[in-house]
Design an enzyme around this catalytic site. Structure first.
Site, PDB file in Angstrom:
ATOM      1  N   LYS A  81       0.867  -1.173   0.000  1.00 42.57           N
ATOM      2  CA  LYS A  81       0.000   0.000   0.000  1.00 42.57           C
ATOM      3  C   LYS A  81       0.908   1.228   0.000  1.00 42.57           C
ATOM      4  CE  LYS A  81      -4.520   0.920   0.533  1.00 42.57           C
ATOM      5  NZ  LYS A  81      -5.691   0.181   0.070  1.00 42.57           N
ATOM      6  N   GLY A 183     -25.022   2.269  -3.071  1.00 40.83           N
ATOM      7  CA  GLY A 183     -23.970   2.953  -3.831  1.00 40.83           C
ATOM      8  C   GLY A 183     -23.471   2.073  -4.959  1.00 40.83           C
TER       9      GLY A 183
HETATM   10  P1  NAD Z   1     -20.501   4.196  -2.226  1.00 47.16           P
HETATM   11  O1  NAD Z   1     -20.029   5.396  -1.503  1.00 47.16           O
HETATM   12  O2  NAD Z   1     -20.728   4.242  -3.698  1.00 47.16           O
HETATM   13  O3  NAD Z   1     -21.865   3.663  -1.564  1.00 47.16           O
HETATM   14  C1  NAD Z   1     -22.181   3.726  -0.224  1.00 47.16           C
HETATM   15  C2  NAD Z   1     -23.693   3.957  -0.121  1.00 47.16           C
HETATM   16  O4  NAD Z   1     -24.078   3.803   1.240  1.00 47.16           O
HETATM   17  C3  NAD Z   1     -24.129   5.349  -0.551  1.00 47.16           C
HETATM   18  O5  NAD Z   1     -25.233   5.237  -1.422  1.00 47.16           O
HETATM   19  C4  NAD Z   1     -24.525   6.025   0.762  1.00 47.16           C
HETATM   20  O6  NAD Z   1     -25.554   6.973   0.580  1.00 47.16           O
HETATM   21  C5  NAD Z   1     -24.987   4.836   1.573  1.00 47.16           C
HETATM   22  N1  NAD Z   1     -24.950   5.013   3.010  1.00 47.16           N
HETATM   23  C6  NAD Z   1     -24.050   5.658   3.785  1.00 47.16           C
HETATM   24  N2  NAD Z   1     -24.362   5.551   5.089  1.00 47.16           N
HETATM   25  C7  NAD Z   1     -25.498   4.790   5.146  1.00 47.16           C
HETATM   26  C8  NAD Z   1     -26.306   4.300   6.208  1.00 47.16           C
HETATM   27  N3  NAD Z   1     -26.026   4.586   7.474  1.00 47.16           N
HETATM   28  N4  NAD Z   1     -27.372   3.554   5.895  1.00 47.16           N
HETATM   29  C9  NAD Z   1     -27.681   3.250   4.620  1.00 47.16           C
HETATM   30  N5  NAD Z   1     -26.953   3.690   3.569  1.00 47.16           N
HETATM   31  C10 NAD Z   1     -25.878   4.442   3.836  1.00 47.16           C
HETATM   32  O7  NAD Z   1     -19.445   3.033  -1.850  1.00 47.16           O
HETATM   33  P2  NAD Z   1     -19.234   1.644  -2.599  1.00 47.16           P
HETATM   34  O8  NAD Z   1     -18.121   1.785  -3.590  1.00 47.16           O
HETATM   35  O9  NAD Z   1     -20.537   1.081  -3.018  1.00 47.16           O
HETATM   36  O10 NAD Z   1     -18.634   0.787  -1.396  1.00 47.16           O
HETATM   37  C11 NAD Z   1     -19.475   0.310  -0.361  1.00 47.16           C
HETATM   38  C12 NAD Z   1     -18.633  -0.446   0.659  1.00 47.16           C
HETATM   39  O11 NAD Z   1     -17.955  -1.516   0.009  1.00 47.16           O
HETATM   40  C13 NAD Z   1     -17.530   0.391   1.312  1.00 47.16           C
HETATM   41  O12 NAD Z   1     -17.376  -0.051   2.645  1.00 47.16           O
HETATM   42  C14 NAD Z   1     -16.295   0.057   0.496  1.00 47.16           C
HETATM   43  O13 NAD Z   1     -15.112   0.238   1.256  1.00 47.16           O
HETATM   44  C15 NAD Z   1     -16.551  -1.409   0.206  1.00 47.16           C
HETATM   45  N6  NAD Z   1     -15.868  -1.927  -0.986  1.00 47.16           N
HETATM   46  C16 NAD Z   1     -16.131  -1.402  -2.216  1.00 47.16           C
HETATM   47  C17 NAD Z   1     -15.489  -1.904  -3.338  1.00 47.16           C
HETATM   48  C18 NAD Z   1     -15.792  -1.387  -4.723  1.00 47.16           C
HETATM   49  O14 NAD Z   1     -15.423  -2.059  -5.707  1.00 47.16           O
HETATM   50  N7  NAD Z   1     -16.443  -0.240  -4.868  1.00 47.16           N
HETATM   51  C19 NAD Z   1     -14.563  -2.968  -3.195  1.00 47.16           C
HETATM   52  C20 NAD Z   1     -14.319  -3.496  -1.929  1.00 47.16           C
HETATM   53  C21 NAD Z   1     -14.980  -2.962  -0.833  1.00 47.16           C
END
Ligand code: NAD
Length: 371
Positions: A81, A183
């Site tokens: 990282k 999201g």
């Molecule tokens: P994102 O920011 O696109 O989506 C998160 C969503 O959660 C948003 O729509 C937000 O409005 C909603 N949210 C926030 N707080 C909330 C709550 N208390 N209750 C309900 N909804 C709530 O993020 P993402 O890319 O979809 O990632 C989501 C999770 O997955 C994160 O923890 C991220 O670290 C993990 N992750 C993502 C990826 C990826 O490929 N994007 C890969 C590995 C891990």
């Protein structure tokens, strides 16, 4: 605490590189945790750390996490990282990322970088001008684009494995899944779940997103406060971390926890408590590895079909974790670490004896850059 003491305390890193170029305001740290399985891959985070020690601890912790994630995913990758100290809103420049790219290049492929919190595709493009050792570059450069559909597909596979292991069900028809967060990952997961015939209930702090999903998929809705406590087969956290904590744990009414969010357990002890409660937890870094699998395919020469196919392996990886948990009578959070450690030991030893095919890895990006 002195720097070397901090490094020692956070355990077992092969190399820590300080990158400094005052001419462009670059202060960064690259941590290579372990390369037994392959080159250390992990994103570059840009963050306004208050102190250099805070940045160091973060990069040591995150790089170690990547070793475990890559190993449990069955990839020929190690863990690394990087962190850049600075405000991503104010301190970015082409010069800064190109200078950082030169430091990455000096490691000759032992560390491969990618996007992370505070960095973007444009930043990766600037790094790519100086080194081939970067993933998450734009599609027209041979990159893999948005990882979320692949992460979500991996989550679906892990969710299916969990439902089979805990409930004995071969498919998701009528299985009630509460998706928290719509999201990038959550929205794709909902689509896949609906296609599988699951009974989906959703919540998001953004009411517009909820409305859109109801219109598109006819899913049921819950509130932000209640989605975690819905009576359901599976709770799929796809928002923020630490959803399983002292306040929530005794109120959970799900049988399985399987979602995309990172750091689902607020503390290690909560994994032990889930075991006591009989709730099956698909560990976060095992079930959300689809995005990492996707960038791995980028290193081999990107193909979306191959990346999608690879994410199917999350099913087997979760299953292996559940078997180890049963074998050793431990929580799945501990079993996931054991899966990763066992593979690092076995395959790492094999590679040292005879690197075989895995030594030929990742020439594609280098060739591409020289085109
Ligand atoms: P994102 O920011 O696109 O989506 C998160 C969503 O959660 C948003 O729509 C937000 O409005 C909603 N949210 C926030 N707080 C909330 C709550 N208390 N209750 C309900 N909804 C709530 O993020 P993402 O890319 O979809 O990632 C989501 C999770 O997955 C994160 O923890 C991220 O670290 C993990 N992750 C993502 C990826 C990826 O490929 N994007 C890969 C590995 C891990």
């Amino acid at each position: 605490m002195a720097t070397f003491e901090l490094i020692e305390k956070h355990g077992g890193h092969e190399e820590v590189v300080y990158c400094h170029d005052p001419s462009v305001g670059l202060k960064a740290i690259i941590a290579i945790h372990n390369t037994n399985l392959g080159p250390a891959l992990g994103g570059t985070r840009m963050w306004n750390y208050k102190t250099e020690d805070e940045a160091l601890v973060d990069v040591l912790r995150l790089s170690k996490g990547m070793t475990y994630k890559a190993s449990a995913a069955g990839l020929n990758l190690g863990g690394g990282k990087a962190v850049i100290i600075g405000d991503p809103k104010k301190d970015k420049s082409e010069g800064l990322f190109r200078a950082f790219g030169q430091f990455v290049n000096s490691l000759n492929g032992r560390y491969i970088t990618a996007e992370d919190v505070g960095t973007s595709v444009t930043d990766m493009e600037h790094i790519f001008m100086e080194t081939p050792w970067v993933t998450g570059i734009p599609k027209d450069f041979g990159g893999s684009g948005d990882p979320s559909p692949y992460t979500a597909h991996g989550v679906l596979m892990g969710l299916k494995a969990s439902v089979k292991f805990k409930l004995g069900a071969d498919d998701l028809k009528g299985v009630r899944v509460a998706v928290q967060g719509l999201g990038n990952v959550g929205t794709h997961l909902v689509k896949y779940l609906v296609q599988e015939g699951a009974d989906v209930i959703v919540a998001d702090i953004d009411a517009e997103k909820v409305k859109r999903h109801v219109e598109l998929y006819k899913v049921k809705t819950s509130t932000v406060e209640n989605i975690v406590f819905e009576e359901c087969d599976v709770w799929a956290p796809c928002a923020l971390g630490a959803g399983v904590n002292d306040q929530s744990i005794t109120k959970l009414k799900c049988k399985v926890i399987a979602g995309g969010a990172n750091n689902v357990l607020a503390e290690h002890k909560h994994g032990d408590q889930l075991k006591e409660l009989g709730i099956l937890y698909a560990p976060d870094f095992v079930i959300n590895a689809g995005g990492l699998m996707n960038v791995f395919v980028e290193l081999e020469g990107y193909s979306p079909d191959r990346a999608f196919e690879k994410t199917r392996r999350v099913y087997d990886n979760c299953w292996k974790v559940f078997e180890i948990a049963k074998r050793d009578n431990v929580g799945t959070h501990i079993a996931a670490n054991r899966l990763a450690e066992e593979r690092i030991k076995t395959i790492g030893n094999l590679r040292q004896r005879h690197p075989g095919r895995s030594s030929r890895n990742f020439t594609t990006l280098r060739e591409m850059n020289n085109r």
